[in-house]
Design a protein around this motif. Structure first.
Motif, PDB file in Angstrom:
ATOM      1  N   ARG A  45       0.855  -1.176   0.000  1.00 31.90           N
ATOM      2  CA  ARG A  45       0.000   0.000   0.000  1.00 31.90           C
ATOM      3  C   ARG A  45       0.900   1.237   0.000  1.00 31.90           C
ATOM      4  O   ARG A  45       1.859   1.303   0.776  1.00 31.90           O
ATOM      5  CB  ARG A  45      -0.882   0.018   1.242  1.00 31.90           C
ATOM      6  CG  ARG A  45      -1.817  -1.169   1.379  1.00 31.90           C
ATOM      7  CD  ARG A  45      -2.506  -1.147   2.739  1.00 31.90           C
ATOM      8  NE  ARG A  45      -3.409  -2.284   2.924  1.00 31.90           N
ATOM      9  CZ  ARG A  45      -4.039  -2.569   4.057  1.00 31.90           C
ATOM     10  NH1 ARG A  45      -3.853  -1.778   5.122  1.00 31.90           N
ATOM     11  NH2 ARG A  45      -4.847  -3.610   4.136  1.00 31.90           N
ATOM     12  N   ALA A  47       0.455   4.084   1.326  1.00 31.84           N
ATOM     13  CA  ALA A  47       0.495   4.661   2.669  1.00 31.84           C
ATOM     14  C   ALA A  47       1.459   3.894   3.561  1.00 31.84           C
ATOM     15  O   ALA A  47       2.138   4.492   4.423  1.00 31.84           O
ATOM     16  CB  ALA A  47      -0.903   4.665   3.282  1.00 31.84           C
ATOM     17  N   THR A  48       1.537   2.579   3.374  1.00 34.21           N
ATOM     18  CA  THR A  48       2.461   1.774   4.171  1.00 34.21           C
ATOM     19  C   THR A  48       3.903   2.083   3.806  1.00 34.21           C
ATOM     20  O   THR A  48       4.772   2.186   4.679  1.00 34.21           O
ATOM     21  CB  THR A  48       2.163   0.278   3.975  1.00 34.21           C
ATOM     22  OG1 THR A  48       0.851  -0.006   4.468  1.00 34.21           O
ATOM     23  CG2 THR A  48       3.173  -0.586   4.702  1.00 34.21           C
ATOM     24  N   ALA A  50       5.056   4.896   2.684  1.00 35.63           N
ATOM     25  CA  ALA A  50       5.368   6.209   3.249  1.00 35.63           C
ATOM     26  C   ALA A  50       5.571   6.130   4.758  1.00 35.63           C
ATOM     27  O   ALA A  50       6.508   6.738   5.309  1.00 35.63           O
ATOM     28  CB  ALA A  50       4.248   7.197   2.906  1.00 35.63           C
ATOM     29  N   GLU A  51       4.721   5.387   5.439  1.00 34.08           N
ATOM     30  CA  GLU A  51       4.814   5.289   6.898  1.00 34.08           C
ATOM     31  C   GLU A  51       6.064   4.541   7.324  1.00 34.08           C
ATOM     32  O   GLU A  51       6.762   4.952   8.258  1.00 34.08           O
ATOM     33  CB  GLU A  51       3.562   4.619   7.460  1.00 34.08           C
ATOM     34  CG  GLU A  51       3.513   4.619   8.975  1.00 34.08           C
ATOM     35  CD  GLU A  51       2.204   4.079   9.516  1.00 34.08           C
ATOM     36  OE1 GLU A  51       2.210   3.499  10.627  1.00 34.08           O
ATOM     37  OE2 GLU A  51       1.165   4.231   8.840  1.00 34.08           O
ATOM     38  N   THR A  64       6.248  11.777  -0.564  1.00 37.32           N
ATOM     39  CA  THR A  64       5.913  11.308   0.782  1.00 37.32           C
ATOM     40  C   THR A  64       4.409  11.244   1.007  1.00 37.32           C
ATOM     41  O   THR A  64       3.955  10.538   1.908  1.00 37.32           O
ATOM     42  CB  THR A  64       6.542  12.220   1.845  1.00 37.32           C
ATOM     43  OG1 THR A  64       6.130  13.564   1.610  1.00 37.32           O
ATOM     44  CG2 THR A  64       8.063  12.127   1.784  1.00 37.32           C
ATOM     45  N   ASP A  65       3.636  11.973   0.203  1.00 33.70           N
ATOM     46  CA  ASP A  65       2.180  11.890   0.300  1.00 33.70           C
ATOM     47  C   ASP A  65       1.725  10.574  -0.320  1.00 33.70           C
ATOM     48  O   ASP A  65       2.093  10.269  -1.465  1.00 33.70           O
ATOM     49  CB  ASP A  65       1.537  13.059  -0.438  1.00 33.70           C
ATOM     50  CG  ASP A  65       0.019  12.938  -0.479  1.00 33.70           C
ATOM     51  OD1 ASP A  65      -0.626  13.203   0.545  1.00 33.70           O
ATOM     52  OD2 ASP A  65      -0.498  12.535  -1.556  1.00 33.70           O
ATOM     53  N   PRO A  66       0.947   9.752   0.395  1.00 33.02           N
ATOM     54  CA  PRO A  66       0.575   8.429  -0.119  1.00 33.02           C
ATOM     55  C   PRO A  66      -0.100   8.468  -1.494  1.00 33.02           C
ATOM     56  O   PRO A  66       0.211   7.628  -2.352  1.00 33.02           O
ATOM     57  CB  PRO A  66      -0.371   7.884   0.956  1.00 33.02           C
ATOM     58  CG  PRO A  66       0.086   8.543   2.218  1.00 33.02           C
ATOM     59  CD  PRO A  66       0.497   9.932   1.802  1.00 33.02           C
ATOM     60  N   GLU A  67      -0.990   9.430  -1.709  1.00 35.30           N
ATOM     61  CA  GLU A  67      -1.692   9.468  -2.994  1.00 35.30           C
ATOM     62  C   GLU A  67      -0.724   9.792  -4.130  1.00 35.30           C
ATOM     63  O   GLU A  67      -0.740   9.139  -5.181  1.00 35.30           O
ATOM     64  CB  GLU A  67      -2.815  10.497  -2.941  1.00 35.30           C
ATOM     65  CG  GLU A  67      -3.687  10.485  -4.198  1.00 35.30           C
ATOM     66  CD  GLU A  67      -4.901  11.386  -4.077  1.00 35.30           C
ATOM     67  OE1 GLU A  67      -5.501  11.719  -5.110  1.00 35.30           O
ATOM     68  OE2 GLU A  67      -5.249  11.760  -2.925  1.00 35.30           O
TER      69      GLU A  67
END
Length: 392
Positions: A45, A47-48, A50-51, A64-67
């Motif tokens: 994912r 988002a994963t 990036a996190e 760095t923004d997930p989208e």
């Protein structure tokens, strides 16, 4: 390579149920699916990614923004640039260097597949690519296996039945294939169901790793080989005749040994005839194949002809993040392109389940207890709606 002697046949029509119409996207999502070719490091994912990058101090992400990061992965993979495509995996592998990260990625993989209607999957990854943080090969395997088990537990709690096994991959350009094959054998029946080799085909033939394949055959273990994705028929021939592969990872270039005449007649070269007649599974990945240039469009993808000729064709995702795809999306592309019905989707799904690397009785149970009843229920709904619309 391929003898000129050939078998000729008239192209059969697609064996769909004549009264059926193509399924809706909602029906396609709910249809039971089986996935044989999917890379763990290609399905994270955004988002994963990036996190995990923030947690680990990995500061090389392009976004760095997930989208925006998800869009970057898809655009880079679809750019036509091999360098940019390979860079995408640099970033996903870069954040998969701890046991915690591997467990999380593996669990999320299972949950994402379950939400997409996948009931059985074999997920592949290369343990040797996850050692930069100090993990050993066994620790990598155990972390991924633990993540898969957690994902299956959470999926079951949410009402989704799914079973996932791991394929341990060795890299063609490296020299650890025998070591990884032995690792796959040690963890057999403990979450690992088989072995694979991946990486650039040109210049790195599977015959470089014959010791690994000979070991697996002596151990009566299963393996697939990435072959016939870019390099063509010699890669397929070597994977089958020199190495003894159970399945072909991609295998899409088998189309180079099939000739379609202006009158619709089809001529199979001896290698294509062997692959079809021996029922050797093809792990076809339509969207990925378009990105790598194996076909110019879904309409021109060989899967349509291979399905009509009754090859053991299966549908797969390859890298869900990079291709922006899912099993439902792959099926939807094929439904729109070839007007496939639920009967066709069931055919692909049963093909895949027949070709899985788990025991025969377990494959049969999945087909008879999960896959066929699932499609039968969808077909009954379709018939009910048809009757309702005809009486209204």
């Amino acid at each position: 390579m391929t003898p000129t002697t050939a078998t000729t046949a008239t192209t059969p029509t697609t064996p769909t149920t004549a009264t059926e119409t193509p399924p809706s996207p909602e029906q396609t999502l709910r249809a039971p699916k089986v996935l044989l070719h999917d890379h763990l490091d290609g399905g994270l994912r955004p988002a994963t990614v990036a996190e995990l990058a923030r947690e680990q101090g990995y500061d090389r992400l392009p976004e760095t923004d997930p989208e925006r990061l998800g869009a970057w992965f898809r655009e880079a993979a679809d750019s036509g640039s091999l360098e940019r495509y390979l860079e995408t995996f640099t970033h996903t592998v870069g954040v998969m260097q701890t046991a915690a990260a591997l467990r999380r990625v593996a669990a999320e993989c299972v949950l994402d597949l379950a939400a997409d209607g996948v009931v059985y999957a074999e997920i592949r990854y290369a343990p040797e690519q996850h050692l930069q943080g100090g993990l050993g090969l066994e620790e990598v395997v155990e972390a991924v296996n633990e993540g898969f088990r957690e994902g299956m537990r959470l999926a079951a709690a949410a009402g989704h039945r799914i079973r996932v096994g791991a394929l341990l991959t060795a890299m063609r350009h490296a020299a650890r294939a025998l070591e990884i094959a032995e690792l796959a054998n040690r963890y057999r029946d403990l979450g690992v169901v088989g072995f694979d080799i991946a990486g650039a085909e040109a210049g790195f033939p599977p015959t470089r790793h014959l010791d690994a394949f000979e070991f697996l055959k002596r151990e009566n273990n299963h393996f697939t080989i990435h072959a016939g994705e870019a390099f063509g028929l010699p890669s397929i021939w070597q994977a089958l005749q020199w190495c003894g592969a159970d399945r072909l990872g991609h295998g899409v270039r088998i189309i180079d040994d099939i000739e379609v005449g202006a009158d619709g007649s089809v001529t199979l070269g001896r290698l294509a005839a062997y692959v079809r007649d021996k029922r050797i599974p093809l792990e076809l990945c339509p969207t990925s194949n378009l990105q790598t240039g194996a076909a110019d469009s879904y309409e021109e993808h060989p899967i349509g002809l291979l399905r009509r000729l009754h090859f053991r064709a299966t549908v797969n995702t390859d890298n869900r993040l990079m291709s922006g795809t899912s099993m439902s999306a792959e099926f939807t592309h094929l439904v729109r392109t070839f007007r496939y019905t639920l009967a066709d989707l069931q055919w692909f799904t049963v093909n895949a389940m027949k070709s899985a690397f788990i025991p025969f009785d377990e494959r049969l149970a999945m087909i008879n207890e999960v896959i066929k009843p699932g499609y039968a229920a969808l077909r009954s709904e379709w018939l009910f709606r048809q009757k309702g619309s005809s009486t209204s």
